[in-house]
Write an enzyme that holds these catalytic residues in place. Structure first.
Site, PDB file in Angstrom:
ATOM      1  N   ASP A  92       0.067  38.701   0.729  1.00 36.62           N
ATOM      2  CA  ASP A  92      -0.352  39.915   0.592  1.00 36.62           C
ATOM      3  C   ASP A  92       0.999  40.832   1.814  1.00 36.62           C
ATOM      4  O   ASP A  92       0.820  40.434   2.317  1.00 36.62           O
ATOM      5  CB  ASP A  92      -2.101  40.767   0.688  1.00 36.62           C
ATOM      6  CG  ASP A  92      -2.755  40.632   2.273  1.00 36.62           C
ATOM      7  OD1 ASP A  92      -1.912  39.646   3.515  1.00 36.62           O
ATOM      8  OD2 ASP A  92      -4.207  39.878   2.549  1.00 36.62           O
ATOM      9  N   SER A  93       0.119  42.101   1.755  1.00 37.08           N
ATOM     10  CA  SER A  93       1.997  43.098   2.760  1.00 37.08           C
ATOM     11  C   SER A  93       0.896  42.880   4.359  1.00 37.08           C
ATOM     12  O   SER A  93       1.751  43.131   5.724  1.00 37.08           O
ATOM     13  CB  SER A  93       1.690  43.833   2.374  1.00 37.08           C
ATOM     14  OG  SER A  93       0.878  45.103   2.273  1.00 37.08           O
ATOM     15  N   ASP A 265      -7.752  38.213  -7.462  1.00 38.89           N
ATOM     16  CA  ASP A 265      -8.036  38.057  -6.042  1.00 38.89           C
ATOM     17  C   ASP A 265      -9.495  38.557  -5.326  1.00 38.89           C
ATOM     18  O   ASP A 265      -9.099  39.479  -5.548  1.00 38.89           O
ATOM     19  CB  ASP A 265      -6.746  38.081  -4.357  1.00 38.89           C
ATOM     20  CG  ASP A 265      -6.812  38.853  -4.220  1.00 38.89           C
ATOM     21  OD1 ASP A 265      -7.165  38.761  -2.938  1.00 38.89           O
ATOM     22  OD2 ASP A 265      -6.857  39.941  -4.755  1.00 38.89           O
ATOM     23  N   CYS A 303     -21.704  23.016 -16.104  1.00 39.81           N
ATOM     24  CA  CYS A 303     -20.934  23.554 -15.035  1.00 39.81           C
ATOM     25  C   CYS A 303     -20.236  21.228 -14.997  1.00 39.81           C
ATOM     26  O   CYS A 303     -21.169  20.480 -14.762  1.00 39.81           O
ATOM     27  CB  CYS A 303     -20.790  23.920 -13.947  1.00 39.81           C
ATOM     28  SG  CYS A 303     -19.838  23.908 -12.508  1.00 39.81           S
ATOM     29  N   CYS A 305     -18.626  21.062 -12.139  1.00 34.81           N
ATOM     30  CA  CYS A 305     -17.623  21.298 -10.419  1.00 34.81           C
ATOM     31  C   CYS A 305     -18.487  19.786  -9.634  1.00 34.81           C
ATOM     32  O   CYS A 305     -19.667  19.292 -10.240  1.00 34.81           O
ATOM     33  CB  CYS A 305     -17.351  21.967  -9.882  1.00 34.81           C
ATOM     34  SG  CYS A 305     -19.360  22.797  -9.687  1.00 34.81           S
ATOM     35  N   CYS A 308     -22.029  20.808  -9.125  1.00 41.30           N
ATOM     36  CA  CYS A 308     -22.892  20.789  -9.350  1.00 41.30           C
ATOM     37  C   CYS A 308     -23.040  19.299 -10.761  1.00 41.30           C
ATOM     38  O   CYS A 308     -24.672  18.561 -11.361  1.00 41.30           O
ATOM     39  CB  CYS A 308     -22.743  21.500 -10.688  1.00 41.30           C
ATOM     40  SG  CYS A 308     -22.627  22.785 -10.794  1.00 41.30           S
ATOM     41  N   HIS A 334     -18.808  26.007  -5.997  1.00 40.09           N
ATOM     42  CA  HIS A 334     -19.176  25.996  -7.584  1.00 40.09           C
ATOM     43  C   HIS A 334     -18.596  27.051  -7.250  1.00 40.09           C
ATOM     44  O   HIS A 334     -18.755  27.108  -9.048  1.00 40.09           O
ATOM     45  CB  HIS A 334     -20.521  26.000  -7.315  1.00 40.09           C
ATOM     46  CG  HIS A 334     -21.386  26.391  -8.396  1.00 40.09           C
ATOM     47  ND1 HIS A 334     -20.816  25.999 -10.220  1.00 40.09           N
ATOM     48  CD2 HIS A 334     -22.008  27.748  -9.271  1.00 40.09           C
ATOM     49  CE1 HIS A 334     -21.157  26.784 -10.368  1.00 40.09           C
ATOM     50  NE2 HIS A 334     -21.594  27.975 -10.268  1.00 40.09           N
TER      51      HIS A 334
END
Length: 385
Positions: A92-93, A265, A303, A305, A308, A334
């Site tokens: 970002d700036s 984001d 899920c 991940c 999980c 997760h």
């Protein structure tokens, strides 16, 4: 060939699947970018992020300017060499962090003078300095320096701010020297439709490789926010990526993807994890709650991940209540995977021409019978409700 290309591969209403080509690989959109504030996503290693399907990481110019400094990052190989993530980066700036974190002393045509929240020193950030820092950091996608007005702001201030942001965009573009970085412009205008339209149309005139919708998700009502997202995506060119900055709640992603947003984001999934909560299709689980202390189930059925697949809610609740670092790490892992699975499912639904069914099923699980009007209206505007 231009190292930056964006092509739309499928559509369903106003939702679309795209492919964004960068010098560090191609990525599929819509996608969510984990936030690596100081060059790292808190508690997670690059290999963890790759394993859960992260495609692009975001780093904050403001924080890296203060520590360790852009020239040190450049000398150590830029973000790709310094931080270990070999895929695309976005920086970002620094404008938003200056407004929200720095003790701002002065804002004028030249730029912003602020006091570091770390050591109190005065720092001047201008469009030229922001671009120089971002070029030193070496991200694939960089942002023009902008002013993000707080909500609410008087119309006169919003108008002056957006005009200054346009002049700063012109200066950012003139300051840019690296052809291997794509500069995105940021449209402002608050929640005023006329100002938002003007800012968007004037930003488009610069013919940039991508465009960001800025100044939203700063406290305004959801109805106002999504009215601006709807207006913005209607005006922005079809052949460029669209980035809705600072948005990461699952319901916001589903509504915005339905309107044709490509990039997101937010610190929300990782911050929520560090505070002891898990994202699930029905909303959030607060693992501090005693009802989870003997619950053997995973956070989310289905899920894939590591969290999980390995641990039950009882163990995670124990970690959270004990203040163990591992609890926040596992919940962050997760939560990010939850958002990546959401965008993966959205891409599949768009390719199959059934985004409306996908969004309605999401709403059924998330809201039950009380679907908020803003969500329905956003999906209807995208042709999905």
């Amino acid at each position: 060939m231009d190292p930056f290309r964006f092509q739309v591969e499928a559509r369903a209403g106003r939702a679309r699947v795209g492919r964004l080509f960068t010098p560090h690989g191609a990525v599929e959109t819509p996608l969510f970018m984990p936030v690596g504030t100081a060059g790292s996503v808190k508690g997670l290693m690059p290999k963890d992020l790759e394993a859960i399907g992260s495609q692009v990481l975001l780093a904050n110019t403001y924080h890296l300017l203060l520590r360790p400094g852009p020239e040190r990052v450049r000398a150590l190989g830029g973000l790709h060499g310094f931080a270990g993530w070999k895929g695309p980066w976005l920086t970002d700036s620094g404008g938003f962090q200056v407004m929200s974190l720095g003790h701002m002393r002065r804002i004028d045509e030249e730029g912003v003078v602020f006091q570091s929240h770390l050591d109190g020193r005065l720092i001047k950030l201008t469009p030229e300095r922001s671009i120089a820092v971002q070029e030193a950091l070496g991200a694939d996608l960089i942002m023009a320096f902008d002013e993000c007005p707080p909500y609410p702001s008087p119309r006169e201030y919003l108008e002056a701010s957006l005009e200054r942001t346009l002049r700063w965009l012109e200066r950012s573009l003139k300051a840019k020297t690296r052809p291997d970085q794509a500069l995105f412009g940021i449209a402002q205008g608050g929640t005023d439709p006329e100002l938002r339209r003007r800012s968007t149309l004037e930003t488009i005139r610069f013919d940039l490789p991508g465009y960001a919708i800025g100044g939203l998700a700063v406290g305004e009502p959801k109805e106002a926010m999504f009215a601006m997202v709807e207006l913005s995506t209607r005006l922005l060119p079809e052949d460029r990526p669209r980035y809705l900055m600072g948005v990461g709640h699952p319901e916001d992603l589903v509504a915005a993807m339905g309107l044709g947003v490509d990039l997101f984001d937010c610190v929300y999934p990782t911050r929520t994890g560090r505070f002891g909560s898990a994202l699930v299709p029905e909303g959030r689980l607060n693992l501090k709650n005693a009802r989870f202390l003997e619950d053997r189930r995973p956070l989310e059925e289905g899920c894939d991940c590591y969290t999980c697949q390995t641990f039950g809610r009882a163990y995670l609740a124990h970690l959270v209540r004990a203040g163990e670092m591992l609890g926040g790490i596992l919940l962050s892992l997760h939560n990010l995977r939850h958002l990546h699975r959401l965008t993966e499912a959205a891409r599949q639904a768009i390719r199959e021409g059934r985004y409306g069914d996908f969004a309605r099923e999401f709403a059924r699980r998330r809201f039950g019978r009380e679907v908020p009007p803003w969500f329905r209206e956003a999906l209807a505007a995208g042709g999905h409700w």
